[in-house]
Design an enzyme around this catalytic site. Structure first.
Site, mmCIF file in Angstrom:
data_model
loop_
_atom_site.group_PDB
_atom_site.id
_atom_site.type_symbol
_atom_site.label_atom_id
_atom_site.label_comp_id
_atom_site.label_asym_id
_atom_site.label_seq_id
_atom_site.Cartn_x
_atom_site.Cartn_y
_atom_site.Cartn_z
ATOM 1 N N GLY A 190 0.827 -1.201 0.000
ATOM 2 C CA GLY A 190 0.000 0.000 0.000
ATOM 3 C C GLY A 190 0.855 1.242 0.000
ATOM 4 O O GLY A 190 2.062 1.198 0.248
ATOM 5 N N GLY A 192 0.595 5.309 1.378
ATOM 6 C CA GLY A 192 -0.161 6.344 2.079
ATOM 7 C C GLY A 192 0.297 7.708 1.614
ATOM 8 O O GLY A 192 1.020 7.830 0.629
ATOM 9 N N SER A 193 -0.136 8.719 2.331
ATOM 10 C CA SER A 193 0.216 10.082 1.939
ATOM 11 C C SER A 193 1.702 10.331 2.094
ATOM 12 O O SER A 193 2.285 11.139 1.384
ATOM 13 C CB SER A 193 -0.536 11.082 2.801
ATOM 14 O OG SER A 193 -1.873 10.728 2.890
ATOM 15 N N LYS A 202 7.095 -0.338 6.665
ATOM 16 C CA LYS A 202 6.619 0.989 6.265
ATOM 17 C C LYS A 202 7.842 1.877 6.122
ATOM 18 O O LYS A 202 8.668 1.947 7.038
ATOM 19 C CB LYS A 202 5.665 1.508 7.343
ATOM 20 C CG LYS A 202 4.857 2.701 6.914
ATOM 21 C CD LYS A 202 3.706 2.947 7.879
ATOM 22 C CE LYS A 202 2.947 4.193 7.514
ATOM 23 N NZ LYS A 202 1.788 4.430 8.346
ATOM 24 N N ASP A 208 -8.034 10.045 13.876
ATOM 25 C CA ASP A 208 -8.286 9.701 12.469
ATOM 26 C C ASP A 208 -8.907 8.306 12.409
ATOM 27 O O ASP A 208 -8.344 7.382 11.817
ATOM 28 C CB ASP A 208 -6.990 9.777 11.664
ATOM 29 C CG ASP A 208 -7.251 9.853 10.161
ATOM 30 O OD1 ASP A 208 -8.401 10.182 9.778
ATOM 31 O OD2 ASP A 208 -6.322 9.589 9.375
HETATM 32 N N1 LIG Z 1 1.053 -3.786 8.600
HETATM 33 C C1 LIG Z 1 0.504 -3.760 7.387
HETATM 34 N N2 LIG Z 1 0.246 -4.908 6.726
HETATM 35 C C2 LIG Z 1 -0.318 -4.894 5.486
HETATM 36 N N3 LIG Z 1 -0.656 -3.777 4.825
HETATM 37 C C3 LIG Z 1 -0.427 -2.605 5.431
HETATM 38 C C4 LIG Z 1 0.159 -2.521 6.738
HETATM 39 N N4 LIG Z 1 0.274 -1.221 7.084
HETATM 40 C C5 LIG Z 1 -0.219 -0.520 6.050
HETATM 41 N N5 LIG Z 1 -0.638 -1.336 5.055
HETATM 42 C C6 LIG Z 1 -1.225 -0.930 3.763
HETATM 43 O O1 LIG Z 1 -0.595 0.250 3.330
HETATM 44 C C7 LIG Z 1 -1.554 1.313 3.181
HETATM 45 C C8 LIG Z 1 -0.926 2.620 3.625
HETATM 46 O O2 LIG Z 1 -0.509 2.504 4.975
HETATM 47 P P1 LIG Z 1 -0.786 3.638 6.029
HETATM 48 O O3 LIG Z 1 -2.233 4.034 5.981
HETATM 49 O O4 LIG Z 1 -0.243 3.200 7.332
HETATM 50 O O5 LIG Z 1 0.124 4.802 5.402
HETATM 51 P P2 LIG Z 1 0.085 6.360 5.678
HETATM 52 O O6 LIG Z 1 1.179 7.010 4.880
HETATM 53 O O7 LIG Z 1 0.115 6.591 7.134
HETATM 54 O O8 LIG Z 1 -1.340 6.694 5.061
HETATM 55 P P3 LIG Z 1 -2.407 7.827 5.333
HETATM 56 O O9 LIG Z 1 -2.470 8.549 4.041
HETATM 57 O O10 LIG Z 1 -3.685 7.065 5.634
HETATM 58 O O11 LIG Z 1 -1.927 8.640 6.491
HETATM 59 C C9 LIG Z 1 -2.746 0.897 4.032
HETATM 60 O O12 LIG Z 1 -3.949 1.394 3.534
HETATM 61 C C10 LIG Z 1 -2.704 -0.627 3.941
HETATM 62 O O13 LIG Z 1 -3.383 -1.043 2.774
#
Ligand SMILES: Nc1ncnc2c1ncn2[C@@H]1O[C@H](COP(=O)(O)OP(=O)(O)OP(=O)(O)O)[C@@H](O)[C@H]1O
Length: 362
Positions: free
Chosen positions: A17, A19-20, A39, A132
């Site tokens: 995935g 995210g932002s 991540k 959130d």
């Molecule tokens: N531990 C995990 N296992 C599997 N997939 C994950 C995990 N953590 C995140 N993801 C996938 O990655 C995507 C993005 O992760 P996350 O929402 O933590 O990122 P972010 O940069 O914090 O995003 P946001 O824009 O929501 O703040 C999630 O929607 C999910 O699909």
């Protein structure tokens, strides 16, 4: 360019995935073969930006060891990037909602709600408010934890208790909202300091969204962003016509929900539903008899093509130290950079990005 190896011990496998701010990769441990998620966030190039991942890791440390929050195996800098190595999760509740033709049955709502409330309750017991609460931030576990609902992505979490005094932080007004507009409570629109009740109200909006498939303020027209936010705020007011009518056409537990979350357990008992964990995505018999899955509810690409990545969610409001970014979709994605301190906030600059295909959260 995707890294082949992270922290020397983890072999890159696939993109899970995006995210932002960060990207999430599926990786396997080179010696044990165990699958985990990583991540990764590159340090921002512009000096006005702040990396969010170290902050998120710190929030996770507060919740360490409790079920329903992904275990964090390691966090720190690797190869110039901020990294969190964490437990691998399954599909998010938002992905599963789409899989189930856009909404869940009341039985699935009850089973999910209890776990979602428990997660939020635990975070609150550790002095953290989530700020959130949204279906994109809850995911099911995998393998023997497939019935467990996880709360992840705590990047907007905040301590509501002052660690030095143990007292609740003082209530403030005139703030710029933080969270996702679609689910945020009316108090957030009003610029009030968020507290535990705002997480719970946001959860109420989440559950209504999962039950009905949409919220009344989604897709409304307004001549400007400010007018749209104001209209959404009016629609969310608990005494307002829109919210009252919306609750009136929802199961009775929802009116009680905002006073007392545990009424969902009573509904499970009254109906004689057992906690068999046969959610709608496993057993669709609880859903209305349907014909074909509507186009808009086609399975998320990531179920069939794990190489694909998610585009940034545009309307997340993010607070970082004294800076705030508001992203809003309107053909293009706009990020407004604001200085929060001193109040009232002042706009420093607006950034425009090319339009993406991801639907707006507004
Ligand atoms: N531990 C995990 N296992 C599997 N997939 C994950 C995990 N953590 C995140 N993801 C996938 O990655 C995507 C993005 O992760 P996350 O929402 O933590 O990122 P972010 O940069 O914090 O995003 P946001 O824009 O929501 O703040 C999630 O929607 C999910 O699909």
């Amino acid at each position: 360019m995707l890294p082949l190896r992270v922290c020397r011990l983890y072999q890159f496998n696939k993109v899970l995935g995006q995210g932002s701010f960060s990207e999430v990769y599926g990786v396997f441990h080179l010696t044990s073969g165990g699958e985990t998620a990583i991540k990764v966030e590159m340090p921002p190039e512009e000096d006005w930006k702040v990396a969010t991942l170290p902050y998120e890791a710190a929030i996770h440390r507060h919740l360490r060891g409790h079920y329903g929050f992904p275990s964090i195996f390691w966090s720190g800098m690797d190869g110039g990037a901020h990294v969190i190595v964490m437990e691998r999760l399954g599909a998010t509740i938002e992905d599963l909602r789409r899989l189930c033709r856009g909404h869940f049955s009341m039985k699935t709502i009850c089973m999910l709600a209890e776990q979602m409330i428990t997660r939020i309750e635990f975070a609150h017991s550790r002095g953290i408010i989530i700020r959130d609460v949204k279906p994109h931030n809850f995911a099911m576990g995998i393998k023997r934890r497939a019935n467990l609902v996880y709360l992840f992505d705590l990047g907007l979490g905040k301590l509501y208790v002052d660690p030095t005094t143990g007292q609740h932080k003082p209530f403030r007004e005139g703030l710029v909202g933080v969270g996702t507009v679609r689910y945020a409570s009316a108090n957030v629109h009003a610029g009030k300091e968020q507290g535990r009740r705002d997480d719970i109200i946001a959860l109420g909006h989440n559950l209504l969204y999962l039950l009905h498939g949409r919220l009344p303020w989604q897709g409304i027209y307004a001549p400007s962003i400010e007018a749209k936010l104001r209209r959404i705020w009016e629609m969310k007011e608990p005494e307002g016509k829109v919210m009252r009518e919306f609750i009136a056409r929802s199961p009775p537990e929802f009116s009680a929900f905002f006073n007392h979350c545990y009424s969902l357990r009573d509904r499970m008992k009254k109906e004689g539903w057992s906690y068999d964990w046969r959610f709608d995505w496993l057993d669709p018999s609880g859903l209305e008899a349907g014909t074909l899955m509507a186009d808009c509810y086609k399975i998320d690409e990531r179920f069939v093509n794990l190489e694909s990545t998610e585009l940034p969610q545009p309307s997340v409001l993010v607070e970082l130290d004294h800076l705030l970014f508001i992203g809003i979709t309107k053909g293009t994605v706009e990020w407004h950079l604001l200085k929060l301190d001193p109040q009232p906030p002042t706009l420093i600059k607006t950034y425009h990005f090319a339009a993406h295909t991801k639907p707006s959260n507004l």
